[in-house]
Design a protein around this motif. Structure first.
Motif, mmCIF file in Angstrom:
data_model
loop_
_atom_site.group_PDB
_atom_site.id
_atom_site.type_symbol
_atom_site.label_atom_id
_atom_site.label_comp_id
_atom_site.label_asym_id
_atom_site.label_seq_id
_atom_site.Cartn_x
_atom_site.Cartn_y
_atom_site.Cartn_z
ATOM 1 N N VAL A 7 0.835 -1.200 0.000
ATOM 2 C CA VAL A 7 0.000 0.000 0.000
ATOM 3 C C VAL A 7 0.871 1.252 0.000
ATOM 4 N N SER A 8 1.906 1.241 0.810
ATOM 5 C CA SER A 8 2.802 2.398 0.908
ATOM 6 C C SER A 8 3.522 2.656 -0.406
ATOM 7 N N VAL A 9 4.016 1.591 -1.027
ATOM 8 C CA VAL A 9 4.737 1.735 -2.293
ATOM 9 C C VAL A 9 3.782 2.128 -3.416
ATOM 10 N N CYS A 10 2.567 1.596 -3.385
ATOM 11 C CA CYS A 10 1.547 1.982 -4.353
ATOM 12 C C CYS A 10 1.271 3.482 -4.256
ATOM 13 N N THR A 11 1.127 3.986 -3.038
ATOM 14 C CA THR A 11 0.902 5.417 -2.821
ATOM 15 C C THR A 11 2.070 6.236 -3.346
ATOM 16 N N LEU A 12 3.282 5.751 -3.087
ATOM 17 C CA LEU A 12 4.486 6.426 -3.570
ATOM 18 C C LEU A 12 4.487 6.505 -5.097
ATOM 19 N N ALA A 13 4.143 5.404 -5.760
ATOM 20 C CA ALA A 13 4.160 5.354 -7.222
ATOM 21 C C ALA A 13 3.109 6.268 -7.843
ATOM 22 N N ILE A 14 1.915 6.289 -7.252
ATOM 23 C CA ILE A 14 0.857 7.155 -7.783
ATOM 24 C C ILE A 14 1.253 8.625 -7.663
ATOM 25 N N GLN A 15 1.861 8.969 -6.525
ATOM 26 C CA GLN A 15 2.277 10.362 -6.352
ATOM 27 C C GLN A 15 3.397 10.726 -7.325
ATOM 28 N N THR A 16 4.305 9.801 -7.584
ATOM 29 C CA THR A 16 5.362 10.044 -8.563
ATOM 30 C C THR A 16 4.762 10.337 -9.928
ATOM 31 N N ALA A 17 3.784 9.515 -10.334
ATOM 32 C CA ALA A 17 3.141 9.702 -11.635
ATOM 33 C C ALA A 17 2.418 11.039 -11.701
ATOM 34 N N ALA A 18 1.696 11.389 -10.640
ATOM 35 C CA ALA A 18 0.962 12.653 -10.621
ATOM 36 C C ALA A 18 1.909 13.847 -10.688
ATOM 37 N N ALA A 19 3.027 13.753 -9.975
ATOM 38 C CA ALA A 19 4.000 14.846 -9.993
ATOM 39 C C ALA A 19 4.584 15.056 -11.388
ATOM 40 N N ARG A 20 4.881 13.949 -12.093
ATOM 41 C CA ARG A 20 5.449 14.081 -13.439
ATOM 42 C C ARG A 20 4.422 14.619 -14.424
ATOM 43 N N MET A 21 3.149 14.262 -14.239
ATOM 44 C CA MET A 21 2.099 14.800 -15.098
ATOM 45 C C MET A 21 1.977 16.309 -14.910
ATOM 46 N N ILE A 22 1.959 16.751 -13.653
ATOM 47 C CA ILE A 22 1.860 18.187 -13.363
ATOM 48 C C ILE A 22 3.085 18.916 -13.894
ATOM 49 N N PHE A 23 4.277 18.348 -13.690
ATOM 50 C CA PHE A 23 5.507 18.955 -14.196
ATOM 51 C C PHE A 23 5.464 19.099 -15.711
ATOM 52 N N SER A 24 5.038 18.052 -16.408
ATOM 53 C CA SER A 24 5.026 18.066 -17.859
ATOM 54 C C SER A 24 4.062 19.119 -18.394
ATOM 55 N N MET A 25 2.887 19.233 -17.777
ATOM 56 C CA MET A 25 1.916 20.241 -18.213
ATOM 57 C C MET A 25 2.413 21.648 -17.891
ATOM 58 N N ALA A 26 3.017 21.813 -16.712
ATOM 59 C CA ALA A 26 3.524 23.131 -16.323
ATOM 60 C C ALA A 26 4.665 23.567 -17.231
ATOM 61 N N ARG A 27 5.458 22.630 -17.690
ATOM 62 C CA ARG A 27 6.564 22.947 -18.604
ATOM 63 C C ARG A 27 6.054 23.582 -19.894
ATOM 64 N N ASP A 28 4.834 23.232 -20.282
ATOM 65 C CA ASP A 28 4.215 23.817 -21.469
ATOM 66 C C ASP A 28 3.358 25.036 -21.132
ATOM 67 N N GLN A 29 3.541 25.569 -19.920
ATOM 68 C CA GLN A 29 2.843 26.786 -19.494
ATOM 69 C C GLN A 29 1.324 26.640 -19.571
ATOM 70 N N VAL A 30 0.819 25.508 -19.125
ATOM 71 C CA VAL A 30 -0.594 25.220 -19.294
ATOM 72 C C VAL A 30 -1.381 25.252 -17.992
ATOM 73 N N LEU A 31 -0.699 25.311 -16.849
ATOM 74 C CA LEU A 31 -1.363 25.296 -15.550
ATOM 75 C C LEU A 31 -1.140 26.615 -14.823
ATOM 76 N N PRO A 32 -2.090 27.031 -13.986
ATOM 77 C CA PRO A 32 -1.832 28.182 -13.113
ATOM 78 C C PRO A 32 -0.584 27.914 -12.267
ATOM 79 N N GLY A 33 0.291 28.890 -12.178
ATOM 80 C CA GLY A 33 1.542 28.698 -11.435
ATOM 81 C C GLY A 33 2.543 27.827 -12.154
ATOM 82 N N SER A 34 2.465 27.801 -13.498
ATOM 83 C CA SER A 34 3.318 26.898 -14.284
ATOM 84 C C SER A 34 4.806 27.119 -14.044
ATOM 85 N N THR A 35 5.202 28.380 -13.875
ATOM 86 C CA THR A 35 6.633 28.667 -13.706
ATOM 87 C C THR A 35 7.209 27.932 -12.502
ATOM 88 N N ARG A 36 6.471 27.943 -11.410
ATOM 89 C CA ARG A 36 6.940 27.257 -10.200
ATOM 90 C C ARG A 36 6.744 25.743 -10.294
#
Length: 515
Positions: free
Chosen positions: A320-349
């Motif tokens: 369960v702990s590792v599953c939670t870790l993996a899901i958060q890793t995936a979510a972080a990379r998705m947010i990073f990738s979208m922010a890199r394209d200046q598509v989210l509020p606060g993209s620069t940060r």
């Protein structure tokens, strides 16, 4: 050789218009672990076995191979895309390059919302396991049942503690996260084998149990209860695309990622089938109501004794702990990738990678905080939280459709890129002539499953009669997700399209793909 391949991968990344920011520290096994631990048989089957059995009885086993076959078709399509577009934020990037900037944005937005809710659902699963291992883990009240007032509140406490730990790990080190993930997956695989063997040793009946329909209420026919029962498998067999999320941190991603995506689905499908059959064979009773109400923990604690039962439950808690870790890793990379394209509020940060830790810090913290906020809902209304977790899986299937539908369209128009070469000089992973048929089956399966998940049925979303909001939650969430999403998209559309003009011109327009 890895240094040479990483240099080539960095040059490869620049052809998509991106400057390398993430460090390549993920090998083949860690890449597989990212996808497998998101699925996490030990987490999700333990958490949801009771759901499947309570509606489908012993016949619910057959919904597993059906969903597995459908998701394997999806995984094969994703593997082709991972070979051609080895980019973080996989679903967002693939959808955007196949279906255009607007569709890509909504695919990414859908994934972010779904991943954050899924993250909360994974973290709350500790309540199913830890208080059974040791009563000291019940920090609030005495009733350990997840649906009870005490259990719901305690689940939030355990979940927030776990999210704090996973946020720190994800934020501070890619390498440590990969190692923990790999060790966790190894323990989970060993635990699955041990679990199946012990359950078979303590079997009460033979494998022919899956050929019966004990516990299946067919007063309305077989189709309706089995469709509801299939939601268990639909909940479990998602997230294999997470290997693609780490593409920019993986050595030789064009060669590695496609195979780890498929491998994660295949091993999860086979392992899950063995666990389900073994549990049905070992259950003390199929008719007393406990199997549907208490699920797999009931089978373990009654059949395996204190030592083996608790040892396996500890392994489940680790999963369960590792599953939670993996899901958060995936979510972080998705947010990073979208922010890199200046598509989210606060993209620069959000799109900034820490030079010290090599991780997107803020993009890691956001899903952790978001999941903790969703967990709070569980204190006041556990049934609402359970309904939310059902809806988030529907969102994942919709996001996947935003990839497979434009992919099928690209094939029909002859615009899908021909396979080139991977980092080893070998042809990229390709489905060849079977690609069209596999892609079409994947689209039909996902569409039907999304409809099945989204139907506002009281027995799924509002079994306790909480009210119309919970009953019609799929529709409510869809309206809110895409209503708020549209406003967010409008606010960032101009900067996003400017970014797309840079990143799409060099590579994808040359291949005739939409901008």
């Amino acid at each position: 050789m890895s240094g040479h391949h990483d240099s080539a991968s960095a040059t490869d990344l620049s052809t998509f218009g991106y400057t390398p920011q993430l460090t390549r520290r993920v090998g083949p096994y860690a890449s597989f672990a990212a996808g497998f631990s998101f699925v996490s048989i030990m987490t999700t089957v333990f958490q949801l076995f009771g759901l499947g059995f309570s509606f489908g009885g012993t016949a619910f086993f057959w919904t597993w191979p059906v969903v597995f076959a459908g998701q394997l078709m999806v995984a094969l399509c994703f593997a082709e895309l991972a070979a051609r577009y080895p980019l973080s934020g996989a679903v967002f990037q693939w959808s955007r390059r196949l279906g255009g900037a607007t569709l890509g944005w909504f695919a990414g937005w859908t994934m972010v919302i779904a991943q954050i809710i899924t993250l909360a659902a994974a973290a709350i699963a500790l309540q199913v396991v830890l208080p059974t291992v040791w009563s000291g883990f019940q920090l609030v009240g005495s009733d350990t049942a997840v649906a009870s007032k005490d259990g719901a509140a305690n689940a939030v406490v355990l979940g927030v503690v776990l999210l704090t730990v996973t946020t720190l790990l994800n934020a501070l080190s890619v390498r440590i996260t990969a190692v923990v993930n790999s060790v966790g997956v190894t323990c989970e695989l060993v635990g699955i084998v041990l679990l199946v063997v012990l359950l078979l040793v303590h079997h009460e009946r033979g494998p022919s149990v899956v050929l019966h329909h004990t516990g299946l209420d067919h007063s309305t026919g077989y189709a309706i209860p089995l469709l509801v029962s299939s939601l268990m498998a639909a909940y479990v067999l998602v997230g294999f695309d997470s290997a693609g999320e780490l593409a920019e941190e993986t050595h030789r991603p064009r060669a590695t990622t496609p195979r780890t995506i498929v491998r994660a689905v295949v091993i999860s499908g086979i392992a899950g089938a063995f666990v389900i059959v073994a549990a049905l064979m070992a259950a003390p009773s199929l008719t007393d109501g406990n199997l549907g109400l208490l699920g797999l923990p009931y089978v373990l604690t009654t059949q395996l004794g204190t030592f083996w039962g608790k040892l396996l439950l500890i392994d489940v808690a680790f999963a369960v702990s590792v599953c939670t870790l993996a899901i958060q890793t995936a979510a972080a990379r998705m947010i990073f990738s979208m922010a890199r394209d200046q598509v989210l509020p606060g993209s620069t940060r959000l799109g900034r990678v820490s030079p010290r830790f090599g991780t997107p810090l803020l993009a890691t913290v956001v899903p952790g905080v978001g999941a903790a906020l969703f967990l709070v809902v569980n204190i006041g209304n556990a049934s609402l939280f359970l309904a939310l977790t059902s809806v988030c899986i529907m969102l994942l299937y919709i996001a996947y459709l935003m990839v497979t539908v434009p992919l099928l369209n690209a094939r029909l128009r002859g615009r899908f890129p021909a396979p080139g070469l991977d980092e080893d000089g070998r042809p990229l992973f390709s489905l060849g002539r079977a690609g069209m048929a596999i892609n079409a089956v994947a689209v039909v399966f996902q569409l039907l499953m999304a409809i099945n998940l989204g139907l506002p049925r009281a027995e799924v979303y509002d079994p306790t009669g909480s009210g119309w909001v919970v009953h019609y939650l799929p529709i409510v969430v869809l309206v809110l997700t895409y209503g708020i999403g549209y406003l967010a998209y409008r606010s960032k559309r101009e900067s996003y399209h400017r970014a797309c003009g840079i990143t799409l011109t060099e590579k994808t327009l040359a291949e005739g793909e939409p901008a």
